[in-house]
Design a protein around this motif. Structure first.
Motif, mmCIF file in Angstrom:
data_model
loop_
_atom_site.group_PDB
_atom_site.id
_atom_site.type_symbol
_atom_site.label_atom_id
_atom_site.label_comp_id
_atom_site.label_asym_id
_atom_site.label_seq_id
_atom_site.Cartn_x
_atom_site.Cartn_y
_atom_site.Cartn_z
ATOM 1 N N ILE A 88 0.864 -1.180 0.000
ATOM 2 C CA ILE A 88 0.000 0.000 0.000
ATOM 3 C C ILE A 88 0.897 1.225 0.000
ATOM 4 O O ILE A 88 1.779 1.357 0.846
ATOM 5 N N ASP A 89 0.637 2.097 -0.936
ATOM 6 C CA ASP A 89 1.398 3.344 -1.007
ATOM 7 C C ASP A 89 0.773 4.327 -0.014
ATOM 8 O O ASP A 89 -0.095 5.122 -0.368
ATOM 9 N N VAL A 90 1.194 4.237 1.231
ATOM 10 C CA VAL A 90 0.616 5.050 2.305
ATOM 11 C C VAL A 90 0.813 6.539 2.042
ATOM 12 O O VAL A 90 -0.087 7.343 2.284
ATOM 13 N N SER A 91 1.948 6.938 1.516
ATOM 14 C CA SER A 91 2.193 8.364 1.278
ATOM 15 C C SER A 91 1.186 8.929 0.272
ATOM 16 O O SER A 91 0.733 10.062 0.412
ATOM 17 N N ARG A 92 0.787 8.133 -0.720
ATOM 18 C CA ARG A 92 -0.207 8.599 -1.698
ATOM 19 C C ARG A 92 -1.561 8.762 -1.029
ATOM 20 O O ARG A 92 -2.277 9.742 -1.256
ATOM 21 N N ILE A 93 -1.915 7.824 -0.150
ATOM 22 C CA ILE A 93 -3.209 7.901 0.531
ATOM 23 C C ILE A 93 -3.231 9.074 1.502
ATOM 24 O O ILE A 93 -4.186 9.842 1.542
ATOM 25 N N VAL A 94 -2.177 9.229 2.273
ATOM 26 C CA VAL A 94 -2.107 10.358 3.212
ATOM 27 C C VAL A 94 -2.157 11.673 2.436
ATOM 28 O O VAL A 94 -2.851 12.609 2.828
ATOM 29 N N GLY A 95 -1.446 11.733 1.334
ATOM 30 C CA GLY A 95 -1.479 12.943 0.505
ATOM 31 C C GLY A 95 -2.867 13.233 -0.033
ATOM 32 O O GLY A 95 -3.281 14.381 -0.136
ATOM 33 N N ALA A 96 -3.606 12.166 -0.372
ATOM 34 C CA ALA A 96 -4.964 12.352 -0.889
ATOM 35 C C ALA A 96 -5.889 12.910 0.183
ATOM 36 O O ALA A 96 -6.743 13.743 -0.093
ATOM 37 N N VAL A 97 -5.733 12.442 1.421
ATOM 38 C CA VAL A 97 -6.576 12.943 2.510
ATOM 39 C C VAL A 97 -6.165 14.350 2.902
ATOM 40 O O VAL A 97 -6.989 15.164 3.292
ATOM 41 N N ASN A 98 -4.901 14.641 2.774
ATOM 42 C CA ASN A 98 -4.399 15.957 3.171
ATOM 43 C C ASN A 98 -4.454 16.918 1.993
ATOM 44 O O ASN A 98 -3.442 17.446 1.570
ATOM 45 N N ASN A 99 -5.667 17.123 1.476
ATOM 46 C CA ASN A 99 -5.814 18.088 0.393
ATOM 47 C C ASN A 99 -6.949 19.051 0.703
ATOM 48 O O ASN A 99 -7.848 18.741 1.480
ATOM 49 N N ASP A 100 -6.891 20.208 0.109
ATOM 50 C CA ASP A 100 -7.845 21.271 0.422
ATOM 51 C C ASP A 100 -9.287 20.888 0.084
ATOM 52 O O ASP A 100 -10.211 21.261 0.803
ATOM 53 N N ARG A 101 -9.488 20.156 -0.998
ATOM 54 C CA ARG A 101 -10.853 19.800 -1.392
ATOM 55 C C ARG A 101 -11.530 18.947 -0.315
ATOM 56 O O ARG A 101 -12.672 19.180 0.052
ATOM 57 N N PHE A 102 -10.807 17.947 0.196
ATOM 58 C CA PHE A 102 -11.356 17.088 1.245
ATOM 59 C C PHE A 102 -11.672 17.892 2.501
ATOM 60 O O PHE A 102 -12.754 17.781 3.075
ATOM 61 N N TRP A 103 -10.734 18.726 2.943
ATOM 62 C CA TRP A 103 -10.924 19.459 4.197
ATOM 63 C C TRP A 103 -11.934 20.588 4.059
ATOM 64 O O TRP A 103 -12.598 20.961 5.030
ATOM 65 N N THR A 104 -12.113 21.131 2.856
ATOM 66 C CA THR A 104 -13.173 22.112 2.638
ATOM 67 C C THR A 104 -14.529 21.408 2.731
ATOM 68 O O THR A 104 -15.467 21.927 3.328
ATOM 69 N N PHE A 105 -14.619 20.212 2.136
ATOM 70 C CA PHE A 105 -15.838 19.419 2.249
ATOM 71 C C PHE A 105 -16.128 19.114 3.726
ATOM 72 O O PHE A 105 -17.257 19.263 4.192
ATOM 73 N N ALA A 106 -15.100 18.703 4.466
ATOM 74 C CA ALA A 106 -15.274 18.379 5.886
ATOM 75 C C ALA A 106 -15.771 19.603 6.670
ATOM 76 O O ALA A 106 -16.692 19.489 7.491
ATOM 77 N N ALA A 107 -15.189 20.759 6.422
ATOM 78 C CA ALA A 107 -15.609 21.982 7.123
ATOM 79 C C ALA A 107 -17.044 22.347 6.755
ATOM 80 O O ALA A 107 -17.842 22.736 7.620
#
Length: 148
Positions: free
Chosen positions: A11-30
């Motif tokens: 599993i490419d963990v860095s790719r998954i962490v990078g995907a979660v750590n993006n502005d689009r995801f966190w804007t959706f979360a907010a």
């Protein structure tokens, strides 16, 4: 008969962490968190609930009095507004420093029965599971583009 199976999962963990750590995801979360905690925001005209700036990991209530409402403390100096011999509200002089008086605000509950100070914290017990479900649905629906 005994069968032994060995498998290796990479599993490419860095790719998954990078995907979660993006502005689009966190804007959706907010945005979702704002939607879920809105019933806990004190409401009279709706200005404080509606005047918000949503950014990644951040929700800013821009109404000038939002801080006071969030703190839940009466700040002063404040002077009564009297109409027909009845106090109908209070005002504070512009330009003068305001400090907590030690009294707590009381919120009208007619429009938002759950209204309270620190509305985001008050919403956590009931709304956090819904937020987690919503974020999981976002991920499951391909919102993070993890498929390739």
């Amino acid at each position: 008969m005994q069968i032994r199976v060995t498998s290796e999962v990479r599993i490419d963990v860095s790719r998954i962490v990078g995907a979660v750590n993006n502005d689009r995801f966190w804007t959706f979360a907010a945005s979702e968190w704002h939607r879920l905690y809105t019933p806990y925001v004190p409401m009279d005209t709706g200005t404080m609930s509606q005047q918000v700036v949503i950014q990644p990991k951040t929700i800013i209530h821009t109404a000038p009095y939002a801080h006071y409402q969030y703190a839940g403390a009466v700040y002063g100096p404040s002077f009564p507004i009297v109409q027909g011999g009845v106090a109908v509200g209070f005002f504070s002089p512009r330009g003068k420093a305001k400090r907590p008086t030690g009294a707590s605000l009381s919120y009208r509950k007619s429009r938002h029965p759950l209204a309270s100070a620190q509305w985001d914290k008050a919403a956590i017990p009931a709304q956090m599971p819904l937020l987690i479900r919503s974020l999981q649905a976002y991920v499951d629906g391909g919102g993070l583009n993890l498929g390739g």
